[in-house]
Structures are given as structure tokens and as C-alpha cells.
Scaffold this motif. Structure first.
Motif, PDB file in Angstrom:
ATOM      1  N   PHE A 255       0.865  -1.182   0.000  1.00  0.00           N
ATOM      2  CA  PHE A 255       0.000   0.000   0.000  1.00  0.00           C
ATOM      3  C   PHE A 255       0.900   1.232   0.000  1.00  0.00           C
ATOM      4  O   PHE A 255       1.381   1.658   1.048  1.00  0.00           O
ATOM      5  N   PRO A 256       1.162   1.840  -1.180  1.00  0.00           N
ATOM      6  CA  PRO A 256       2.091   2.973  -1.229  1.00  0.00           C
ATOM      7  C   PRO A 256       1.517   4.216  -0.544  1.00  0.00           C
ATOM      8  O   PRO A 256       0.358   4.578  -0.759  1.00  0.00           O
ATOM      9  N   MET A 257       2.338   4.831   0.254  1.00  0.00           N
ATOM     10  CA  MET A 257       1.995   6.110   0.867  1.00  0.00           C
ATOM     11  C   MET A 257       2.513   7.252  -0.017  1.00  0.00           C
ATOM     12  O   MET A 257       3.522   7.105  -0.702  1.00  0.00           O
ATOM     13  N   LEU A 258       1.817   8.384   0.020  1.00  0.00           N
ATOM     14  CA  LEU A 258       2.183   9.514  -0.826  1.00  0.00           C
ATOM     15  C   LEU A 258       3.234  10.385  -0.148  1.00  0.00           C
ATOM     16  O   LEU A 258       3.162  10.641   1.056  1.00  0.00           O
ATOM     17  N   ILE A 259       4.182  10.845  -0.935  1.00  0.00           N
ATOM     18  CA  ILE A 259       5.258  11.704  -0.424  1.00  0.00           C
ATOM     19  C   ILE A 259       5.455  12.879  -1.385  1.00  0.00           C
ATOM     20  O   ILE A 259       4.892  12.913  -2.479  1.00  0.00           O
ATOM     21  N   GLY A 260       6.275  13.828  -0.961  1.00  0.00           N
ATOM     22  CA  GLY A 260       6.656  14.942  -1.818  1.00  0.00           C
ATOM     23  C   GLY A 260       5.558  15.962  -2.056  1.00  0.00           C
ATOM     24  O   GLY A 260       5.617  16.719  -3.018  1.00  0.00           O
ATOM     25  N   ALA A 261       4.545  15.980  -1.191  1.00  0.00           N
ATOM     26  CA  ALA A 261       3.401  16.873  -1.394  1.00  0.00           C
ATOM     27  C   ALA A 261       3.674  18.233  -0.764  1.00  0.00           C
ATOM     28  O   ALA A 261       3.788  18.347   0.452  1.00  0.00           O
ATOM     29  N   ARG A 262       3.729  19.271  -1.596  1.00  0.00           N
ATOM     30  CA  ARG A 262       3.962  20.620  -1.095  1.00  0.00           C
ATOM     31  C   ARG A 262       2.825  21.575  -1.452  1.00  0.00           C
ATOM     32  O   ARG A 262       2.659  22.603  -0.811  1.00  0.00           O
ATOM     33  N   THR A 263       2.054  21.263  -2.479  1.00  0.00           N
ATOM     34  CA  THR A 263       0.947  22.133  -2.875  1.00  0.00           C
ATOM     35  C   THR A 263      -0.324  21.769  -2.105  1.00  0.00           C
ATOM     36  O   THR A 263      -0.404  20.718  -1.469  1.00  0.00           O
ATOM     37  N   VAL A 264      -1.328  22.627  -2.202  1.00  0.00           N
ATOM     38  CA  VAL A 264      -2.586  22.401  -1.498  1.00  0.00           C
ATOM     39  C   VAL A 264      -3.220  21.088  -1.939  1.00  0.00           C
ATOM     40  O   VAL A 264      -3.630  20.265  -1.107  1.00  0.00           O
ATOM     41  N   PHE A 265      -3.308  20.865  -3.250  1.00  0.00           N
ATOM     42  CA  PHE A 265      -3.989  19.668  -3.737  1.00  0.00           C
ATOM     43  C   PHE A 265      -3.197  18.397  -3.436  1.00  0.00           C
ATOM     44  O   PHE A 265      -3.769  17.377  -3.059  1.00  0.00           O
ATOM     45  N   ALA A 266      -1.885  18.452  -3.598  1.00  0.00           N
ATOM     46  CA  ALA A 266      -1.064  17.281  -3.288  1.00  0.00           C
ATOM     47  C   ALA A 266      -1.125  16.952  -1.800  1.00  0.00           C
ATOM     48  O   ALA A 266      -1.217  15.780  -1.415  1.00  0.00           O
TER      49      ALA A 266
END
Length: 631
Positions: A255-266
Motif C-alpha cells: 500500500f504505497p503512501m504519498l510523499i513529496g506533497a507541497r501544494t494544497v492539492f497534493a
């Protein structure tokens, strides 16, 4: 003449791939006794998931039928009732999946998450397909994974392959220089190889097939990664050990977790993925059992099983042309299970990561490709020998997109009905007054509000359940920055999700229409960095939502439409500024407690930090090489 491209590959070890016949099922391998017992438990979890969902939907439909039938059922009312039932069942299914997950957590609170011990070592290939990606990011991630594996000194042998389908010569040149740097600096005992195809036949499917047919026989397992995938050494070792320990497993998905999110939508996607996604993943793992699914990356596959049972044919188009199976992963999982191999889902394997589109526009562009592939699955539901759960995965993937036009039709009908009998646009004809008939009187009351409240409550239940568990668990809340910070982020996420949902509904409806009427989507790499879009570009992209929203707004101002539709109307009218907001760095527009922080933003995972450093190192090396070449 085919051009000679730079490559560095080991001696060939060919493995034939058998293209499957969808009209004839092979003789499946019998599951061992232990796997059969686990499969029996899986059926119990399925009953606990699907039966409540069907009962809940039936009760709702029955209640609405009793309300509508007072004045006699018409064809439009039957259509409306059918549409409500068809959409609501998927909402109740999510709720019951959460319920099963909670029951499963309580039943196996002390479940071992360390993985099997004393396993036999395997030769495993790490496959990284790339297509016009940023070279330093691809090879930087690869370097981090190899370094992490080297520190573990596990029982398995790993070889890394970067399989390039890049068409841009400048990017290809950077890939080759990045490969040479990685090969020179790779930890001792880890071989690194690179191959670029002259022709990118059949896209990612053909890329992996080319590797299997050329070198697959030398490796018992292959970990398939995306260009933005990142996995810790522990996670990769765990997958290889599970494959070694379970000889009947053909594929094991993390189950991959999300990374690298810096914007509002990400950041919105990342918070949702970490705060609630794990609960749905736990429920899915329980009822899927050995009939799990494949998401195309961050998974390990038994190489020979895949070659023997998952080779994909081309489909025949309506005009007789060959068509590539686009969303190949679901189909490959179904074919593996058809041949008797287990397809498992292990959501508790930590250290599996991927990136996500940074803006709403980039998300929609990616969604268009996925929509076309998932709708293609409807043609494969009758494939001979598929397990019922595999067929459900295919159907569910298509329904995920078909629900949007269904919701859109419901929204249109609801708007036409108005807020009372004097304002509804739809009129039923009757014998006494065929020109100016009346809507059934019951429709003029607040029943629509009751239905909308029930629907919103059910849609939010998985989020509320996940948030409740975290808020009630001090240790879990602390990694989100404490209960107040977590609850602030939770409220922000819910409000933003409500704001973006109607826009996504319209865009997915358009994607379904594009796919249905044959408008092909260009194969392009996913945009992983936030791109600035002008107001003109955003208006051109969201013009339909804006116009439709303004029509609904005029209905609201004229008193013709129920006030319960205000959140939807506001979202559509503001679709352009909301889309612009999606690409803004969240630190610029949100105060600290509302920045949707999660464990991975408050405390960077070690493998993510290592990858960041490796990317920076590779970038510096390549820039120096470019400077020297320029001189």
C-alpha cells in the motif's frame, strides 16, 4: 536500420511469455491446505462486507420507493430510483469495508508485522521503467534504495534494471550519465543495468515484456517500480521474504503512501491517503484474501508465474484495429489468480512510497488515461476462468469512473425537480391536465434534504472512522502533531474535499465521454512538479464547470433550486480559482495547524531523506559534467 542505443545489460537469460487466451481458461493450480483455509476465511469477510452494503442500499431504495409510489410510479421515477440505488451501493460498500477493517483490527490487534523468518534467499530484479522522466529523480531514488538494502544485509540478492522508453534524446543522454554515476557508486554486491528501447512498442507492458523475454529466467522475483516509486530496504526485503515463504504467491502488492506533497492539492491527497486510506486498505486486504489486486508498481511478482500465465493479448477494436490493454495491472492480477497463483495485498508493509500530481489539472490529465483503461475492463468481465473477486476488481475500477456521470445525472434531475411543486421544471402528464401536470405532492417537501444528509453522512463515514481512531489513540495522534493539530487538519481536508468533489465529478464525466467516443489520450509522463497555469488556461480547462455552476446559481437566486445544493453550486462557480489554489504551496496560504500535516511531513522518512540527498548529489555531478562539456 534500428539504431544502436547505449545500454549495459547482463548476459541474456530468455524466458518465454505465453500470451493468454481470454476465451479459454487454463487448468488452475490447486491451493495448498493452508491457503484454502485462508480463502475460506476470506469468503466470511466478503460476506461481512457485501451483505450489509446490499441490505443498506435495499432499505434506502425501499424507503424512497414508498415515498414515490404514493402518487404512482412513472418511468422517470423508476430511472431516478435505479440511479440512486446504483450509486448508493458503492457508498455503503466503502462504509462496510471500514467496518470490516475495524473488526479485523480488533480480532488481530497483535498480528505479526515482522514478516516470515528463516526464508530461503531469492534472486530478485528491481525494475524501474522510465519514460521521459527527470533522470536525477529516477536514479536518485534508485541509489537510495540500493544504499538502504546494502545496510540491511538481507538473505536476498538484488539487481537493479532501469528500463528506459525515453524518446527525448536530451533526457536519454542524462539517463545514461546518471546510470554511469550510479553504477560506479553502487554498493558492493549490487549490480546496476540500463537498457533503452529503440521503439517503445506497447508502452510499459511491452517494456516489461521485453525484459522478461530477454533476462527474466535469471530471477525468481521482480519488484516492479514506477519512475517515482521509492521503497525502503526493509519493505523490499519483506516482499522478497514473503514471496520465498509462500510458494503459492504469484504477486504481493503493498500500500504505497504519498510523499513529496507541497501544494494544497497534493497535500490534500497525502493527508487523506495516510489518515484514512490505511483503514480502507485493511478492510480490502481482509475480504480480498488471495484474490487481491495489482496497482502496477511497488509490488513483487513471481517471474515465471507471470510469464506462464499473464501475457496480455491485444484487444480487437470496434473498427477491427488492435488495441493495447491500457490498465494492464488489474488484468494481470486476474490472470495470475486464474492460473491458481495467489494475489496478496499487504497494507502493513511500511516504507512503500510514491508521488502524486501537484495540481488539480495534472491530476485530471492523469485521470483521463486511467479512465480509458478502466472502462476497457468492462469488455474483459466475461474472460473465461476469472475468479469472481477478480471480476469485481475489474468492474469496480470501471464503476469508479462511471459513478461521476451517474452523480451528474442525479444532480441535473435534482436541479430540475426544484425545491417544491411550484418550482420543479419536470412535469408529469396526466389525463385530466395533459399540458400542465403536477409532480407528486410528496416531492415538494424536505425529503430531498433528508436524502442528501444521509448521502453526505455515508460518504464521510470512512473519513470520520479513520479520524476517530487516530484522535482516540494518543500515540497515533502525536505523530500528526497532537489531537488539536490533527482535528484542524481533518476539518480542512473535509472542507477541501467537498470543494473539489463537484469539479472532479464534471471532469471525470468528460473523461468517460472522451473514452466512450474514442478520443485517445497522449502517452506522456506524469507531471510531478507544480506547474503554474495562467488564468486563461484554467478558464479554458474549467469552462464547463463554470458555466454549469452559473446556471445553477441563477436557479438558486430565482428561488427555483433547493438550498441544499449550495455547496455544489459554489464549487462549480469557483472552479477556476479553486484550481489555481490547488497548485499553490500550502505553506503560503495555510497557517501551521491547517497545513494538513501528517507523519511524513512532520518527520521525513529516512528513505525519503536519503533519496533527496542522492538526487541532489546526482544533480551536482551532472551539472559539473555539463559545465566541463560546455568548456
Amino acid at each position: 536500420m534500428t539504431p544502436l542505443l547505449p545500454e549495459n545489460m547482463p548476459p541474456r537469460a530468455p524466458l518465454d511469455v505465453e500470451v493468454q487466451d481470454f476465451s479459454r481458461a487454463p487448468t488452475p493450480t490447486e491451493l495448498p491446505r493452508k491457503a484454502s483455509a485462508e480463502a475460506e476465511i476470506g469468503w466470511r469477510w466478503r460476506a461481512a462486507t457485501f451483505v450489509p452494503a446490499l441490505i443498506g442500499t435495499a432499505l434506502l431504495v425501499y424507503g424512497l420507493y414508498g415515498w414515490l409510489a404514493d402518487a404512482g410510479m412513472t418511468s422517470l421515477e423508476w430511472a431516478l430510483l435505479t440511479m440512486i440505488g446504483a450509486t448508493f451501493v458503492w457508498v455503503t460498500l466503502s462504509v462496510s469495508t471500514v467496518g470490516v477493517a475495524i473488526a479485523g483490527l480488533l480480532a488481530r490487534a497483535e498480528a505479526d508485522t515482522r514478516g516470515p523468518e528463516g526464508v530461503q534467499g531469492l534472486d530478485v530484479a528491481l525494475l524501474v521503467p522510465a519514460y521521459n522522466e527527470v533522470a536525477v529523480n529516477v536514479f536518485g531514488n534508485a541509489a537510495a534504495m540500493l544504499q538502504d538494502l546494502a545496510q540491511r544485509n538481507g538473505p536476498h540478492n538484488y539487481t537493479l534494471f532501469v528500463l528506459s522508453d525515453t524518446r527525448d534524446e536530451a533526457i536519454a543522454a542524462q539517463e545514461w550519465r546518471a546510470f554511469q554515476t550510479l553504477q560506479a557508486e553502487a554498493p558492493r554486491g549490487f549490480a546496476v543495468h540500463y537498457r533503452r528501447r529503440a521503439m517503445n512498442t506497447d508502452k510499459k507492458v511491452g517494456n516489461l515484456l521485453n525484459w522478461i523475454e530477454g533476462w527474466g529466467a535469471a530471477y525468481e522475483g521482480m519488484v516492479v517500480l514506477d519512475a517515482d516509486s521509492l521503497m525502503s530496504g526493509r519493505a523490499i526485503d519483506r516482499l522478497a521474504s514473503e514471496l520465498s515463504h509462500d510458494p503459492q504467491a504469484g504477486l504481493i502488492q503493498t500500500f504505497p503512501m504519498l510523499i513529496g506533497a507541497r501544494t494544497v492539492f497534493a497535500r490534500l491527497q497525502q493527508f487523506s491517503n495516510i489518515a484514512y486510506g490505511w483503514l480502507l486498505a485493511e478492510g480490502l486486504a481482509l475480504w480480498a484474501s488471495h484474490e487481491g489486486n495489482y496497482w502496477g508498481h511497488n509490488a513483487i511478482i513471481r517471474t515465471r508465474a507471470f510469464a506462464d500465465s499473464a501475457g496480455l493479448p491485444h484487444l480487437r477494436g470496434l473498427r477491427g484495429q488492435d488495441q493495447l490493454i491500457l490498465s494492464h495491472d488489474f488484468v494481470e492480477a486476474g490472470l495470475l489468480r486464474r492460473a491458481g497463483w495467489g494475489v496478496r495485498f499487504l497494507p502493513r508493509v511500511t516504507g512503500s512510497f510514491e508521488e502524486t500530481p501537484a495540481t488539480l489539472v495534472d491530476y485530471v490529465i492523469r485521470d483521463r488515461r486511467w479512465c480509458r483503461g478502466n472502462l476497457q475492463h468492462l469488455r474483459l468481465l466475461r474472460t473465461a476462468g476469472f475468479h469472481p473477486v477478480s471480476r469485481f476488481h475489474l468492474f469496480h475500477g470501471a464503476v469508479a469512473y462511471l459513478l461521476s456521470p451517474a452523480w451528474f445525472v442525479l444532480l441535473v434531475i435534482w436541479s430540475l425537480l426544484g425545491k417544491d411543486s411550484e418550482t420543479n421544471v419536470i412535469r408529469y402528464f396526466n389525463e385530466t391536465n395533459p399540458l400542465f401536470p403536477d409532480w407528486p405532492p410528496a416531492m415538494s417537501h424536505i425529503d430531498s434534504a433528508v436524502f442528501l444528509v444521509i448521502m453526505y453522512a455515508m460518504l464521510l463515514t470512512p473519513k470520520i472512522a479513520g479520524a476517530g481512531i487516530i484522535a482516540a489513540t494518543p500515540k497515533a495522534a502525536r505523530v500528526f502533531g497532537g489531537v488539536p493539530a490533527f482535528l484542524g487538519a481533518f476539518v480542512t481536508e473535509v472542507l477541501l474535499s467537498i470543494a473539489y468533489a463537484p469539479i472532479l465529478m464534471i471532469q471525470q464525466t468528460k473523461a468517460v465521454l472522451r473514452a466512450t467516443f474514442g478520443q485517445a489520450e497522449a502517452w506522456a509522463p506524469q507531471s510531478r512538479e507544480a506547474r503554474s497555469h495562467s488564468w486563461r488556461e484554467l478558464l479554458a480547462f474549467h469552462w464547463f464547470e463554470t458555466v454549469f455552476g452559473l446556471i445553477l446559481l441563477s436557479g438558486l437566486m430565482a428561488g427555483l433550486i433547493s438550498l441544499w445544493l449550495v455547496p455544489i453550486v459554489a464549487s462549480l462557480v469557483l472552479s477556476v480559482p479553486l484550481s489555481a489554489l490547488s497548485g499553490v504551496e500550502i505553506a503560503r496560504v495555510m497557517p501551521g495547524t491547517l497545513r494538513l500535516n501528517s507523519p511524513h511531513t512532520l518527520r521525513e522518512p529516512a528513505i525519503v531523506g536519503r533519496a533527496r540527498l542522492e538526487r541532489a548529489h546526482l544533480r551536482e555531478v551532472l551539472e559539473k559534467a555539463d559545465t566541463i562539456a560546455a568548456e
